[in-house]
Design an enzyme around this catalytic site. Structure first.
Site, PDB file in Angstrom:
ATOM      1  N   TYR A  33     -16.049  10.585  -4.531  1.00 48.80           N
ATOM      2  CA  TYR A  33     -16.208   9.201  -4.985  1.00 48.80           C
ATOM      3  C   TYR A  33     -17.228   9.110  -6.113  1.00 48.80           C
ATOM      4  O   TYR A  33     -18.179   9.894  -6.154  1.00 48.80           O
ATOM      5  CB  TYR A  33     -16.673   8.308  -3.835  1.00 48.80           C
ATOM      6  CG  TYR A  33     -15.712   8.179  -2.689  1.00 48.80           C
ATOM      7  CD1 TYR A  33     -14.358   8.450  -2.841  1.00 48.80           C
ATOM      8  CD2 TYR A  33     -16.153   7.772  -1.426  1.00 48.80           C
ATOM      9  CE1 TYR A  33     -13.487   8.319  -1.772  1.00 48.80           C
ATOM     10  CE2 TYR A  33     -15.288   7.643  -0.353  1.00 48.80           C
ATOM     11  CZ  TYR A  33     -13.947   7.925  -0.532  1.00 48.80           C
ATOM     12  OH  TYR A  33     -13.101   7.791   0.522  1.00 48.80           O
ATOM     13  N   SER A 218      -8.969   1.570   4.446  1.00 48.96           N
ATOM     14  CA  SER A 218      -8.137   0.627   3.699  1.00 48.96           C
ATOM     15  C   SER A 218      -7.462  -0.399   4.605  1.00 48.96           C
ATOM     16  O   SER A 218      -6.250  -0.610   4.537  1.00 48.96           O
ATOM     17  CB  SER A 218      -7.086   1.367   2.872  1.00 48.96           C
ATOM     18  OG  SER A 218      -6.728   0.641   1.724  1.00 48.96           O
ATOM     19  N   LEU A 220      -7.380  -3.385   4.298  1.00 56.57           N
ATOM     20  CA  LEU A 220      -6.768  -4.425   3.459  1.00 56.57           C
ATOM     21  C   LEU A 220      -5.782  -3.828   2.456  1.00 56.57           C
ATOM     22  O   LEU A 220      -5.422  -4.487   1.471  1.00 56.57           O
ATOM     23  CB  LEU A 220      -7.857  -5.224   2.719  1.00 56.57           C
ATOM     24  CG  LEU A 220      -8.690  -6.173   3.579  1.00 56.57           C
ATOM     25  CD1 LEU A 220      -9.799  -6.815   2.755  1.00 56.57           C
ATOM     26  CD2 LEU A 220      -7.801  -7.250   4.204  1.00 56.57           C
ATOM     27  N   GLY A 223      -6.933  -3.796  -0.995  1.00 57.02           N
ATOM     28  CA  GLY A 223      -7.112  -5.158  -1.503  1.00 57.02           C
ATOM     29  C   GLY A 223      -5.833  -5.961  -1.572  1.00 57.02           C
ATOM     30  O   GLY A 223      -5.863  -7.173  -1.792  1.00 57.02           O
ATOM     31  N   LEU A 225      -3.873  -6.962   0.721  1.00 55.07           N
ATOM     32  CA  LEU A 225      -3.722  -7.972   1.771  1.00 55.07           C
ATOM     33  C   LEU A 225      -4.645  -9.182   1.595  1.00 55.07           C
ATOM     34  O   LEU A 225      -4.720 -10.030   2.479  1.00 55.07           O
ATOM     35  CB  LEU A 225      -3.926  -7.333   3.148  1.00 55.07           C
ATOM     36  CG  LEU A 225      -2.714  -6.526   3.625  1.00 55.07           C
ATOM     37  CD1 LEU A 225      -3.074  -5.603   4.774  1.00 55.07           C
ATOM     38  CD2 LEU A 225      -1.577  -7.471   4.023  1.00 55.07           C
ATOM     39  N   THR A 226      -5.295  -9.280   0.454  1.00 57.86           N
ATOM     40  CA  THR A 226      -5.937 -10.550   0.083  1.00 57.86           C
ATOM     41  C   THR A 226      -4.955 -11.437  -0.669  1.00 57.86           C
ATOM     42  O   THR A 226      -5.227 -12.617  -0.886  1.00 57.86           O
ATOM     43  CB  THR A 226      -7.161 -10.317  -0.821  1.00 57.86           C
ATOM     44  OG1 THR A 226      -6.729  -9.727  -2.060  1.00 57.86           O
ATOM     45  CG2 THR A 226      -8.174  -9.404  -0.139  1.00 57.86           C
ATOM     46  N   GLY A 227      -3.837 -10.841  -1.086  1.00 60.56           N
ATOM     47  CA  GLY A 227      -2.822 -11.584  -1.832  1.00 60.56           C
ATOM     48  C   GLY A 227      -3.024 -11.582  -3.333  1.00 60.56           C
ATOM     49  O   GLY A 227      -2.239 -12.198  -4.070  1.00 60.56           O
ATOM     50  N   LYS A 228      -4.032 -10.862  -3.822  1.00 57.23           N
ATOM     51  CA  LYS A 228      -4.370 -10.979  -5.246  1.00 57.23           C
ATOM     52  C   LYS A 228      -3.400 -10.259  -6.177  1.00 57.23           C
ATOM     53  O   LYS A 228      -3.454 -10.457  -7.390  1.00 57.23           O
ATOM     54  CB  LYS A 228      -5.793 -10.477  -5.497  1.00 57.23           C
ATOM     55  CG  LYS A 228      -6.052  -9.019  -5.157  1.00 57.23           C
ATOM     56  CD  LYS A 228      -7.541  -8.714  -5.321  1.00 57.23           C
ATOM     57  CE  LYS A 228      -7.910  -7.307  -4.874  1.00 57.23           C
ATOM     58  NZ  LYS A 228      -9.366  -7.085  -4.931  1.00 57.23           N
TER      59      LYS A 228
END
Length: 330
Positions: A33, A218, A220, A223, A225-228
């Site tokens: 990372y 993960s 989400l 990310g 699953l935030t809908g973005k």
């Protein structure tokens, strides 16, 4: 894993300070990372965490610190070679130096030496399973386990775990531990979220019956699953706006439809979509602790708030109906 890439050190410090103030005590990172992985940022997240710990040495005893040694395929880390007894120990020493600590609470194998069905490779015929030399892979596992066991005895790690593994891989490590009187694997982290539940029930059954902690990464779906990202949206400085090592394997038509359906459930019950997705995973049988990530304190606050949410059975039933309609959208 965004610290040093999408996030500056100061932003990382703000997130760490806030998380610690809210009772979060598990910090998980890896030698490769920040992400997306690049030679110039390799190890930067560990360095940032080490700088944060060194600001106040009393913090070290307040956190459970975990990192991971990468498997083969990253050309600028050990020339992309498979993990061996020697390279596991070398990777650990480098992580300890960057993290400015004498020990890790948990040290994990980021992915196995063989090609495993993760990162979108779980569809039929994606892997040639018969091509794997199981005896050779088992010997490699034994060597890795010996390195982990010796590191525990040397006081450099307190426990060892796996990541992106399968029931076969988990059980091989467990059998090797018993047969050779070596350290036992205590945890595994795999991707697990509303869009990717393939570890249920088979990996989860293994973990529950063998006493191995299951740590979803993960939760989400990067990310999503935030809908973005619905309808092709690509907000600036987000994961899907960047080139990914494994490609945008979650970006499918069915993923879009599934997220829209989950959003309808969240709206019906006046819930935040991301928090609902996290709360569903938190309540899942066999889940020990989820590995959340955020690029801002605001996102982190929202994620942490989901810990205190209790989903009514009616909400869970509605979510399950969407899952049945989109059981494997990517």
């Amino acid at each position: 894993m965004t610290w040093g890439g999408q996030n500056s050190q100061q932003q990382a410090f703000e997130q760490l300070d806030y998380a610690l103030s809210q009772g979060i005590n598990f910090i998980d990172t890896a030698e490769m990372y920040s992400i997306p992985p690049k030679p110039e940022t390799s190890g930067s997240t560990e360095t940032i965490i080490g700088n944060w710990l060194s600001q106040d040495p009393s913090r070290r005893d307040k956190v459970i610190l975990a990192s991971k040694a990468v498997g083969p395929g990253i050309n600028w880390i050990r020339e992309g070679s498979p993990l061996t007894k020697e390279t596991v120990k070398h990777a650990l020493e480098q992580s300890l130096t960057r993290l400015k600590t004498d020990y890790l609470d948990l040290y994990q194998i980021h992915w196995p030496n063989r090609n495993s069905p993760h990162f979108g490779k779980h569809w039929p015929n994606r892997l040639n399973l018969s091509a794997v030399d199981s005896a050779e892979q088992t010997d490699m596992m034994l060597a890795i386990l010996e390195a982990l066991d010796e590191s525990i005895k040397a006081g450099k790690i307190r426990a060892c775990g796996l990541s992106n593994e399968t029931p076969w891989g988990i059980n091989q490590f467990l059998k090797l531990s018993e047969a050779h009187n070596l350290a036992r694997i205590v945890s595994i982290q795999n991707e697990f979220n509303l869009l990717h539940l393939k570890d249920n029930p088979y990996v989860l059954e293994t973990c529950i019956n063998e006493g191995v902690s299951y740590l979803p990464w993960s939760p989400l779906a990067g990310g999503a699953l935030t809908g973005k990202y619905v309808n092709g949206a690509r907000p600036n400085n987000t994961r899907w706006s960047m080139v990914q090592r494994n490609g945008l394997f979650r970006d499918t038509l069915h993923t879009d439809k599934a997220i829209i359906a989950f959003k309808q459930v969240a709206d019906k019950y006046k819930l935040n979509l991301g928090q609902m997705a996290l709360a569903y995973i938190y309540q899942f049988e066999g889940v020990s602790s989820t590995i959340i990530g955020a690029t801002s304190v605001e996102q982190l606050k929202q994620n942490i708030q989901a810990y205190s949410m209790t989903l009514e059975q009616e909400v869970i039933d509605s979510i399950n109906q969407v899952i049945k309609s989109y059981p494997m959208p990517f």
